[in-house]
Design an enzyme around this catalytic site. Structure first.
Site, PDB file in Angstrom:
ATOM      1  N   ASP A  48     -38.497 -45.862   3.587  1.00 42.81           N
ATOM      2  CA  ASP A  48     -39.166 -46.186   4.985  1.00 42.81           C
ATOM      3  C   ASP A  48     -37.863 -45.937   6.036  1.00 42.81           C
ATOM      4  OD1 ASP A  48     -40.415 -47.502   7.211  1.00 42.81           O
ATOM      5  OD2 ASP A  48     -39.837 -49.351   6.600  1.00 42.81           O
ATOM      6  N   ASP A 283     -37.582 -52.894   3.904  1.00 40.81           N
ATOM      7  CA  ASP A 283     -37.071 -54.204   4.446  1.00 40.81           C
ATOM      8  C   ASP A 283     -38.103 -54.947   5.432  1.00 40.81           C
ATOM      9  OD1 ASP A 283     -37.426 -52.509   6.760  1.00 40.81           O
ATOM     10  OD2 ASP A 283     -35.196 -52.840   7.530  1.00 40.81           O
ATOM     11  N   ASP A 287     -43.901 -53.137   4.114  1.00 40.45           N
ATOM     12  CA  ASP A 287     -43.703 -52.535   2.953  1.00 40.45           C
ATOM     13  C   ASP A 287     -44.126 -53.092   1.544  1.00 40.45           C
ATOM     14  OD1 ASP A 287     -42.329 -50.488   4.213  1.00 40.45           O
ATOM     15  OD2 ASP A 287     -40.578 -51.792   4.603  1.00 40.45           O
TER      16      ASP A 287
END
Length: 366
Positions: A48, A283, A287
């Site tokens: 990400d 994080d 996700d």
């Protein structure tokens, strides 16, 4: 007894346990013992953008007024919106640092930011509702009027937010209608200083890197290219795509923009279906679905609490540069187990051969 390699089970458990201790000294918390083995066999790493390639800090670099039809300045509007929100993320902190945070207008209701909606909104009584978010989602049909400017900023690696206004209130479950753009705000992510070196180490180790983000794909592509990711110019927006189209794009592209949490999971599942061992880092709560689906999930300690709970490993120092060390440690442990296991297998083979020989040569009792 000699035919059963019982010691191999003890050897494997002890080797993995030692690996956990060594990783612990490198500020890596291992929450599942066998994640070390999975990580060693990883050949695709999904990242990400925010919090991995970038360090999670942002700053406002430009503000372009489109047409302000209100009685308040852009600074007053954004400052009042930041004051209304009690919870803050990296984006809101950057906006607060640039525009300030003061109760110039009194809020009557608010809609917090969502990775699905791609916007947040605050209603200031009779003044109406002010929306802040991704231009494509906020102003809809009017996006073509500012598309050129948005893409120009995106080509420079900037993330563009639009401040828009609608009369009356807005429901969280509906898309804004007839939103009038007031200003464009350009935010810049700060790339981690060790990102380029870390990506190079992954490439040297034969690990393919893919970047998955909810931001504009052009912006993500430019940041990925600056970080040294191969084929970063092969990007695509997954906005509005069906599950089948997302699955087809998963193998063809390197950078994915405007990705929803569900689409992140589809990308991971598609890679696994094509016999790839997938590791996922993240994080944020958006996700979580992909982290739970991945063969090995890695979270940053600075991320959300829920993300840390579902991950196999947690980088306690939140440093992206720790990732290659973790992969190398996993490979070291597995290689040592494979080398040592040959001793057990040699003993087992000899025991089997001796047993067969004994049975073949033994004489029956008279």
């Amino acid at each position: 007894i000699g035919m059963i390699p019982a010691g191999l089970f003890l050897l494997t458990s002890m080797s993995l346990a030692v690996g956990v201790i060594r990783l612990g000294k490198s500020n890596t918390l291992v929450q599942e013992l066998y994640a070390i083995e999975t990580l060693a066999r990883t050949d695709v790493l999904c990242l990400d953008k925010t919090g991995t390639i970038t360090d999670g800090t942002m700053r406002v670099v430009d503000m372009l007024e489109v047409k302000n039809h209100t009685d308040f300045t852009v600074r007053e509007l954004v400052s009042s919106m930041m004051y209304a929100f009690k919870e803050h993320n990296a984006t809101s902190i950057a906006l607060s640092n640039f525009f300030g945070k003061a109760e110039i207008l009194e809020s009557t209701s608010l809609i917090p930011f969502s990775s699905i909606r791609k916007y947040s909104a605050v209603t200031f009584g009779k003044q109406g509702t002010f929306i802040l978010g991704a231009p494509e989602y906020v102003i809809g049909d009017q996006y073509d009027k500012i598309r050129g400017r948005v893409e120009r900023f995106a080509e420079q690696g900037g993330r563009v937010l639009v401040l828009a206004h609608v009369f009356g209130t807005l429901k969280a479950s509906e898309k804004p209608k007839n939103a009038r753009p007031i200003a464009m705000i350009v935010i810049e992510d700060h790339i981690r200083e060790d990102a380029v070196e870390t990506i190079e180490r992954f490439k040297a180790g034969g690990v393919e890197v893919k970047v998955i983000s909810g931001d504009n794909p052009i912006t993500v592509s430019k940041i990925s290219k600056r970080a040294g990711i191969e084929n970063a110019d092969r990007y695509i927006s997954l906005d509005g795509m069906s599950d089948e189209e997302v699955a087809e794009a998963a193998l063809e592209y390197t950078v994915f923009g405007r990705v929803s949490p569900t689409q992140k999971r589809i990308i991971v599942k598609t890679l696994q279906a094509n016999k790839k061992t997938v590791a996922m880092t993240g994080d944020g709560v958006n996700d979580i679905l992909a982290l739970k689906e991945a063969d090995c999930s890695i979270a940053m300690a600075s991320g959300s609490e829920a993300t840390r709970y579902v991950s196999h490993l947690v980088l306690m120092d939140s440093k992206f540069s720790s990732m290659p060390k973790v992969v190398n440690e996993g490979r070291r442990v597995i290689n040592n187990i494979q080398l040592t296991s040959t001793l057990f297998l040699t003993k087992t083979v000899m025991s089997v051969l001796l047993t067969i020989l004994f049975i073949a040569l033994r004489r029956p009792y008279p």
